[in-house]
Motif scaffolding. Structure first.
Motif, mmCIF file in Angstrom:
data_model
loop_
_atom_site.group_PDB
_atom_site.id
_atom_site.type_symbol
_atom_site.label_atom_id
_atom_site.label_comp_id
_atom_site.label_asym_id
_atom_site.label_seq_id
_atom_site.Cartn_x
_atom_site.Cartn_y
_atom_site.Cartn_z
ATOM 1 N N HIS A 46 44.912 39.928 47.531
ATOM 2 C CA HIS A 46 43.751 40.684 48.016
ATOM 3 C C HIS A 46 44.100 42.167 48.139
ATOM 4 O O HIS A 46 43.284 43.050 47.822
ATOM 5 N N ALA A 49 44.141 43.853 44.570
ATOM 6 C CA ALA A 49 42.977 43.676 43.686
ATOM 7 C C ALA A 49 42.298 44.998 43.346
ATOM 8 O O ALA A 49 41.965 45.260 42.185
ATOM 9 N N GLY A 50 42.102 45.845 44.350
ATOM 10 C CA GLY A 50 41.434 47.120 44.108
ATOM 11 C C GLY A 50 42.234 48.022 43.192
ATOM 12 O O GLY A 50 41.677 48.737 42.343
ATOM 13 N N ALA A 53 41.885 46.739 39.711
ATOM 14 C CA ALA A 53 40.548 47.087 39.221
ATOM 15 C C ALA A 53 40.501 48.539 38.752
ATOM 16 O O ALA A 53 39.889 48.852 37.718
ATOM 17 N N GLU A 96 36.148 37.949 46.960
ATOM 18 C CA GLU A 96 36.225 39.417 46.920
ATOM 19 C C GLU A 96 37.133 39.884 45.791
ATOM 20 O O GLU A 96 36.836 40.873 45.108
ATOM 21 N N ILE A 97 38.238 39.186 45.586
ATOM 22 C CA ILE A 97 39.144 39.524 44.483
ATOM 23 C C ILE A 97 38.419 39.382 43.149
ATOM 24 O O ILE A 97 38.466 40.267 42.289
ATOM 25 N N SER A 99 35.211 39.383 42.539
ATOM 26 C CA SER A 99 34.151 40.391 42.422
ATOM 27 C C SER A 99 34.718 41.731 41.980
ATOM 28 O O SER A 99 34.138 42.426 41.144
ATOM 29 N N ALA A 100 35.885 42.085 42.539
ATOM 30 C CA ALA A 100 36.514 43.362 42.186
ATOM 31 C C ALA A 100 37.005 43.374 40.746
ATOM 32 O O ALA A 100 37.017 44.417 40.089
ATOM 33 N N LEU A 101 37.419 42.197 40.258
ATOM 34 C CA LEU A 101 38.021 42.096 38.924
ATOM 35 C C LEU A 101 37.137 41.324 37.954
ATOM 36 O O LEU A 101 37.637 40.727 36.999
#
Length: 202
Positions: A46, A49-50, A53, A96-97, A99-101
């Motif tokens: 997590h 991830a950003g 991305a 969330e991971i 969604s980001a990727l």
């Protein structure tokens, strides 16, 4: 009706060569996190991830292809789009991971039965068609699937870069140990994602 293809022409598995002969691998980040040790690995995944991305966005602008590599979950009937759907539906940090990727239509994916992204998969063939000889390897777990993939890349004379801010393991100690070994034993660069040199923007 299209004319028959000459036997001298290879099938088109990739629409265009990889810019800078470079490809981005995102390993085991799309998941339902329902495997042993998942609760230990999920926080690290997590956290990165950003950053993955952001690196992916840079790669896409530069014409560097993105390849998602995921476990086949031991079922040999895995379906990557279905896995994306299940991960999003699972909620929490895992969703969330994903969604980001979120994979795009232009991305590629490979399903693996073991740790290495090369073992019993078409990755080597795909890279050949992409004319990619340099891999940016990201994801989890750094001292398991990332390690095996990078080692196998070296045995195929492919150059690997492992951005230190885009990999994680079950603990920070394990991750730091891997990064030291990657540099010392595998002679792999661990330059952070924002500092990785990519081809000029198309």
């Amino acid at each position: 009706m299209a004319p028959p293809r000459s036997h001298s022409q290879p099938p088109v598995l990739a629409p265009a060569p990889a810019a800078g002969h470079t490809a981005l691998l995102i390993i085991d980040m799309i998941s339902c996190w329902d495997f042993p040790d998942a609760e230990k690995l999920l926080p690290g995944a997590h956290a990165i991830a950003g950053r993955i991305a952001a690196l992916k966005a840079r790669c896409m602008r530069a014409g560097v292809p993105v390849i998602y590599v995921n476990d086949n979950r031991g079922r040999w009937r895995s379906d990557f789009p279905k896995l994306v759907e299940l991960s999003l539906a699972s909620g929490g940090a895992g969703a969330e991971i994903t969604s980001a990727l979120l994979p795009q239509n232009t991305d590629y994916f490979v399903l693996k039965p073991k740790q290495s992204a090369f073992f019993a998969t078409p990755l080597e063939l795909l890279l050949a068609y992409l004319q990619a000889t340099r891999l940016i390897v990201t994801g989890v777990a750094s001292d398991q699937c990332i390690w095996a993939t990078v080692a196998d890349a070296g045995m195929r004379d492919l150059r690997a870069v492992v951005p230190r801010d885009c990999v994680a393991s079950q603990t920070s100690t394990r991750n730091e140990r891997f990064l030291r070994q990657a540099q010392e034993a595998l002679r792999v660069s661990t330059t952070p994602g924002p500092r990785i040199r990519l081809p000029a923007k198309r």
